[in-house]
Design an enzyme around this catalytic site. Structure first.
Site, short mmCIF file in Angstrom:
data_model
loop_
_atom_site.label_atom_id
_atom_site.label_comp_id
_atom_site.label_asym_id
_atom_site.label_seq_id
_atom_site.Cartn_x
_atom_site.Cartn_y
_atom_site.Cartn_z
N ASP A 80 20.91 41.56 11.50
CA ASP A 80 21.88 40.84 12.34
C ASP A 80 22.87 41.82 12.94
O ASP A 80 23.58 42.52 12.22
CB ASP A 80 22.61 39.82 11.46
CG ASP A 80 23.68 39.05 12.22
OD1 ASP A 80 24.27 38.14 11.62
OD2 ASP A 80 23.94 39.36 13.40
N ASP B 233 27.62 31.26 12.59
CA ASP B 233 28.47 32.40 12.19
C ASP B 233 29.84 31.88 11.80
O ASP B 233 30.64 31.52 12.65
CB ASP B 233 28.60 33.38 13.35
CG ASP B 233 27.46 34.38 13.35
OD1 ASP B 233 26.90 34.64 14.41
OD2 ASP B 233 27.12 34.88 12.26
N GLY C 179 22.37 37.20 19.12
CA GLY C 179 23.38 36.36 19.77
C GLY C 179 23.44 36.67 21.25
O GLY C 179 22.82 36.01 22.09
N GLY D 102 32.07 40.24 12.71
CA GLY D 102 33.30 39.66 13.25
C GLY D 102 33.19 39.28 14.70
O GLY D 102 33.83 38.33 15.15
N PHE D 103 32.34 40.03 15.43
CA PHE D 103 32.25 39.74 16.85
C PHE D 103 30.82 39.97 17.34
O PHE D 103 30.11 40.81 16.81
CB PHE D 103 33.21 40.63 17.65
CG PHE D 103 34.66 40.43 17.28
CD1 PHE D 103 35.26 41.23 16.30
CD2 PHE D 103 35.40 39.40 17.85
CE1 PHE D 103 36.57 41.02 15.92
CE2 PHE D 103 36.72 39.19 17.48
CZ PHE D 103 37.31 40.00 16.51
C1 DX5 Z 1 28.70 39.23 13.19
C2 DX5 Z 1 27.85 38.18 13.81
C3 DX5 Z 1 27.08 38.73 15.02
C4 DX5 Z 1 26.17 37.72 15.63
C5 DX5 Z 1 25.12 38.39 16.50
O1 DX5 Z 1 29.57 39.75 14.05
O2 DX5 Z 1 26.95 37.73 12.84
O3 DX5 Z 1 26.34 39.83 14.57
O4 DX5 Z 1 25.54 37.03 14.65
O5 DX5 Z 1 25.76 38.88 17.62
P1 DX5 Z 1 25.04 39.92 18.59
O6 DX5 Z 1 23.57 39.60 18.64
O7 DX5 Z 1 25.72 39.69 19.92
O8 DX5 Z 1 25.30 41.26 18.01
#
Ligand code: DX5
Length: 226
Positions: free
Chosen positions: A178, A38, A200, A145-146
């Protein structure tokens, strides 16, 4: 298709950044299909994460494919660096590319597969004229972003429409989802047409049982396709 290829792709965002190499090896051992890096620039999204040198440092440690999810305002100047760092797939955001057709062409010309990501508010029409250059479409189910955000179920009709669009115009392309993907949400995303799942926080929730979590995610996705 109950036996459809289900790909579990962990985001390294929640990984221990002080031990990324070890974390990549643990993910490979746990049976994931690829690793997603990411990449955030503090401009396209508020957060800032990593550059290609971090990816290159981890490249020799695992045999898994790497995908770079470029959440950056202008990905063009660094496209080649991600491929040189060992990414087989480079995913850019349609919202960040002034000339998306050229950007996707450059990714393919550099020897990688080309992916395009769409934020929740961005319609599928943003990619309808470049589908011949798309190897993977990434539908965001959070605002990027998170990690650790809630899954946006409102994106499921978009996933259904995306799969139909790809079946017609880019049948070999992967449909990835995602954001907020976990045991409670992966089934609905699979039923809506996704077959590649980036997870994630849910995947790292139990660091002592990564393999069990990967297996649970895979079986939940498969159950939804029966
Ligand atoms: C964008 C990132 C997140 C990450 C997955 O913010 O791309 O989406 O990959 O994070 P989780 O699975 O914790 O939403």
């Amino acid at each position: 298709m109950a036996d459809a290829q289900i790909r579990i792709v962990p985001s390294v965002l929640p990984a221990d950044f002080a031990r990324l190499g070890d974390e990549c090896q643990a993910l490979e051992k746990a049976g994931v299909d690829r690793i997603q890096w990411d990449v955030m620039d503090g401009n396209f999204v508020p957060n800032i994460t990593m550059g290609p040198d971090i990816v290159a440092a981890c490249r020799p440690l695992v045999g898994l494919g790497f995908e770079a999810h470029l959440m950056v305002s202008d990905p063009d100047p660094m496209l080649g660096r991600w491929v040189e760092a060992g990414c087989e797939l480079v995913i850019v955001h349609a919202e960040a590319c002034r000339h998306l057709h050229r950007t996707l062409s450059v990714i393919r010309d550099s020897g990688a597969r080309a992916g395009v990501a769409l934020n929740p508010a961005t319609p599928l029409t943003a990619v309808e004229h470049v589908l011949d250059l798309v190897d993977l479409l990434l539908v965001m189910t959070v605002n990027p972003g998170f990690g650790g955000q809630h899954y946006l179920a409102s994106m499921e009709p978009k996933l259904v429409a995306a799969r139909a669009m790809l079946d017609r115009h880019a049948p070999a392309a992967e449909l990835e989802v995602d954001g907020g993907i976990g045991p409670a949400t992966i089934g609905a995303a699979a039923a809506a047409g996704a077959r590649t799942f980036c997870a994630g926080s849910s995947l790292f929730a139990d660091r002592d049982d990564l393999a069990g979590t990967v297996a649970r995610l895979r079986s939940r996705a498969r159950e939804a396709l029966r």
